[in-house]
Design an enzyme around this catalytic site. Structure first.
Site, PDB file in Angstrom:
ATOM      1  N   GLU A  82      13.130  -1.673  -7.135  1.00 20.76           N
ATOM      2  CA  GLU A  82      12.856  -2.887  -6.370  1.00 20.76           C
ATOM      3  C   GLU A  82      13.936  -3.918  -6.709  1.00 20.76           C
ATOM      4  O   GLU A  82      14.126  -4.238  -7.891  1.00 20.76           O
ATOM      5  CB  GLU A  82      11.468  -3.427  -6.724  1.00 20.76           C
ATOM      6  CG  GLU A  82      11.112  -4.761  -6.103  1.00 20.76           C
ATOM      7  CD  GLU A  82      11.155  -4.737  -4.584  1.00 20.76           C
ATOM      8  OE1 GLU A  82      11.862  -5.592  -4.009  1.00 20.76           O
ATOM      9  OE2 GLU A  82      10.496  -3.862  -3.980  1.00 20.76           O
ATOM     10  N   ASP A 131      11.936  -2.578   5.170  1.00 22.03           N
ATOM     11  CA  ASP A 131      12.343  -3.592   6.143  1.00 22.03           C
ATOM     12  C   ASP A 131      12.693  -2.894   7.451  1.00 22.03           C
ATOM     13  O   ASP A 131      13.533  -1.992   7.471  1.00 22.03           O
ATOM     14  CB  ASP A 131      13.561  -4.350   5.614  1.00 22.03           C
ATOM     15  CG  ASP A 131      13.815  -5.639   6.390  1.00 22.03           C
ATOM     16  OD1 ASP A 131      13.711  -5.604   7.641  1.00 22.03           O
ATOM     17  OD2 ASP A 131      14.112  -6.665   5.760  1.00 22.03           O
ATOM     18  N   ASP A 167       4.096  -0.287   9.236  1.00 21.12           N
ATOM     19  CA  ASP A 167       3.211  -0.910  10.222  1.00 21.12           C
ATOM     20  C   ASP A 167       4.033  -1.467  11.370  1.00 21.12           C
ATOM     21  O   ASP A 167       3.508  -2.212  12.197  1.00 21.12           O
ATOM     22  CB  ASP A 167       2.386  -2.026   9.576  1.00 21.12           C
ATOM     23  CG  ASP A 167       3.251  -3.190   9.105  1.00 21.12           C
ATOM     24  OD1 ASP A 167       2.932  -4.341   9.435  1.00 21.12           O
ATOM     25  OD2 ASP A 167       4.254  -2.946   8.409  1.00 21.12           O
ATOM     26  N   THR A 205      -1.951  -1.177  -0.608  1.00 22.74           N
ATOM     27  CA  THR A 205      -1.223  -2.311  -1.139  1.00 22.74           C
ATOM     28  C   THR A 205      -1.664  -3.595  -0.435  1.00 22.74           C
ATOM     29  O   THR A 205      -2.258  -3.563   0.639  1.00 22.74           O
ATOM     30  CB  THR A 205       0.296  -2.154  -0.949  1.00 22.74           C
ATOM     31  OG1 THR A 205       0.604  -2.203   0.450  1.00 22.74           O
ATOM     32  CG2 THR A 205       0.775  -0.821  -1.519  1.00 22.74           C
ATOM     33  N   ARG A 206      -1.323  -4.726  -1.035  1.00 24.25           N
ATOM     34  CA  ARG A 206      -1.662  -6.012  -0.409  1.00 24.25           C
ATOM     35  C   ARG A 206      -0.907  -6.188   0.903  1.00 24.25           C
ATOM     36  O   ARG A 206      -1.413  -6.801   1.842  1.00 24.25           O
ATOM     37  CB  ARG A 206      -1.367  -7.159  -1.368  1.00 24.25           C
ATOM     38  CG  ARG A 206       0.104  -7.417  -1.645  1.00 24.25           C
ATOM     39  CD  ARG A 206       0.317  -8.495  -2.668  1.00 24.25           C
ATOM     40  NE  ARG A 206      -0.079  -8.036  -3.996  1.00 24.25           N
ATOM     41  CZ  ARG A 206      -0.006  -8.793  -5.087  1.00 24.25           C
ATOM     42  NH1 ARG A 206       0.386 -10.050  -4.987  1.00 24.25           N
ATOM     43  NH2 ARG A 206      -0.350  -8.310  -6.257  1.00 24.25           N
ATOM     44  N   TYR A 207       0.301  -5.635   0.977  1.00 25.42           N
ATOM     45  CA  TYR A 207       1.067  -5.720   2.222  1.00 25.42           C
ATOM     46  C   TYR A 207       0.341  -4.977   3.333  1.00 25.42           C
ATOM     47  O   TYR A 207       0.255  -5.461   4.464  1.00 25.42           O
ATOM     48  CB  TYR A 207       2.463  -5.131   2.018  1.00 25.42           C
ATOM     49  CG  TYR A 207       3.348  -5.286   3.229  1.00 25.42           C
ATOM     50  CD1 TYR A 207       4.218  -6.370   3.335  1.00 25.42           C
ATOM     51  CD2 TYR A 207       3.312  -4.371   4.280  1.00 25.42           C
ATOM     52  CE1 TYR A 207       5.014  -6.538   4.453  1.00 25.42           C
ATOM     53  CE2 TYR A 207       4.100  -4.535   5.402  1.00 25.42           C
ATOM     54  CZ  TYR A 207       4.954  -5.612   5.481  1.00 25.42           C
ATOM     55  OH  TYR A 207       5.743  -5.780   6.594  1.00 25.42           O
TER      56      TYR A 207
END
Length: 226
Positions: A82, A131, A167, A205-207
């Site tokens: 990351e 991305d 997504d 995940t939170r995303y």
């Protein structure tokens, strides 16, 4: 068309909000112990002291998925990459709170770490919500391009998995187009439910939760190295 293999450039800010005192202490005290070496060959023995299976995550965000996978398989070694400091802090929090001894981190370009691994050394590679670079002129920046995929294919053991989650409809269509023309990966979906339903061993995940709150569909791709 050039792609991330030849460009080797990270976009965006390496840092977000200012770190709190406790977060800064984590980076100073814990990150050096959890980081992969800056140079040289990477393998299970040098990172974990034994010949265990290795898994590799490209862009782990805040580290929820990486930590979840590591907790499920403590006998495997996990390398998470990351480039953004605040995400690395998130992963360090999970590693500390969950007592994970089987995770190593690379704060930088994932490809730099990936190319230092021996061929056929990885049991699984993850690329979750990369991305999308929606504009056509930015397509060369997408991680799902032949250069990175060639490297992923080389590092994966035969029969092992490359997992991709997104997504973004543009990225979904792009990934299906790119992966469909390759012969070194076999898509494992047999029905729509296979890529519309999150597998049981795929931590949320939170995303991903945020994407669903915004009404986005999420696609889960599992490809097996031929």
């Amino acid at each position: 068309m050039p792609d991330p293999i030849t460009i080797r450039r990270l976009y965006g800010r390496a840092k977000g909000h200012k770190l709190r005192q406790g977060q800064a202490a984590l980076v100073e005290e814990m990150l050096p112990r959890m980081s992969v070496p800056e140079t040289g060959r990477l393998d299970a023995a040098s990172l974990f002291g034994d010949d265990r299976p290795l898994e590799f995550e490209i862009g782990f965000g805040a580290g929820e998925h990486l930590a979840g996978q590591a907790a499920m398989r403590p006998d495997h070694g996990f390398i998470g990459c990351e480039p953004f400091l605040n995400g690395v802090v998130g992963a360090l929090n999970h590693i500390r709170d969950d007592g994970l001894a089987n995770v190593r981190l690379h704060m930088g370009d994932a490809l730099d770490a990936l190319e230092r691994l021996p061929d056929a050394s990885l049991s699984r590679v993850y690329l979750l919500h990369p991305d999308p670079w929606r504009k056509a002129r930015h397509a060369k920046r997408r991680m799902v391009n032949d250069g990175p995929l060639d490297m992923i294919a080389a590092k994966l053991k035969t029969g092992c998995e490359f997992r991709l989650g997104t997504d973004d409809p543009t990225y979904c269509r792009w990934a299906m187009m790119v992966m469909n023309r390759r012969r070194d990966f076999a898509w494992q979906a047999q029905s729509a439910a296979d890529f519309l339903t999150r597998p049981a061993d795929w931590p949320e995940t939170r995303y991903e939760r945020k994407a669903r709150r915004q009404g986005h569909e999420v696609w889960y791709f599992v490809f097996r190295r031929a």
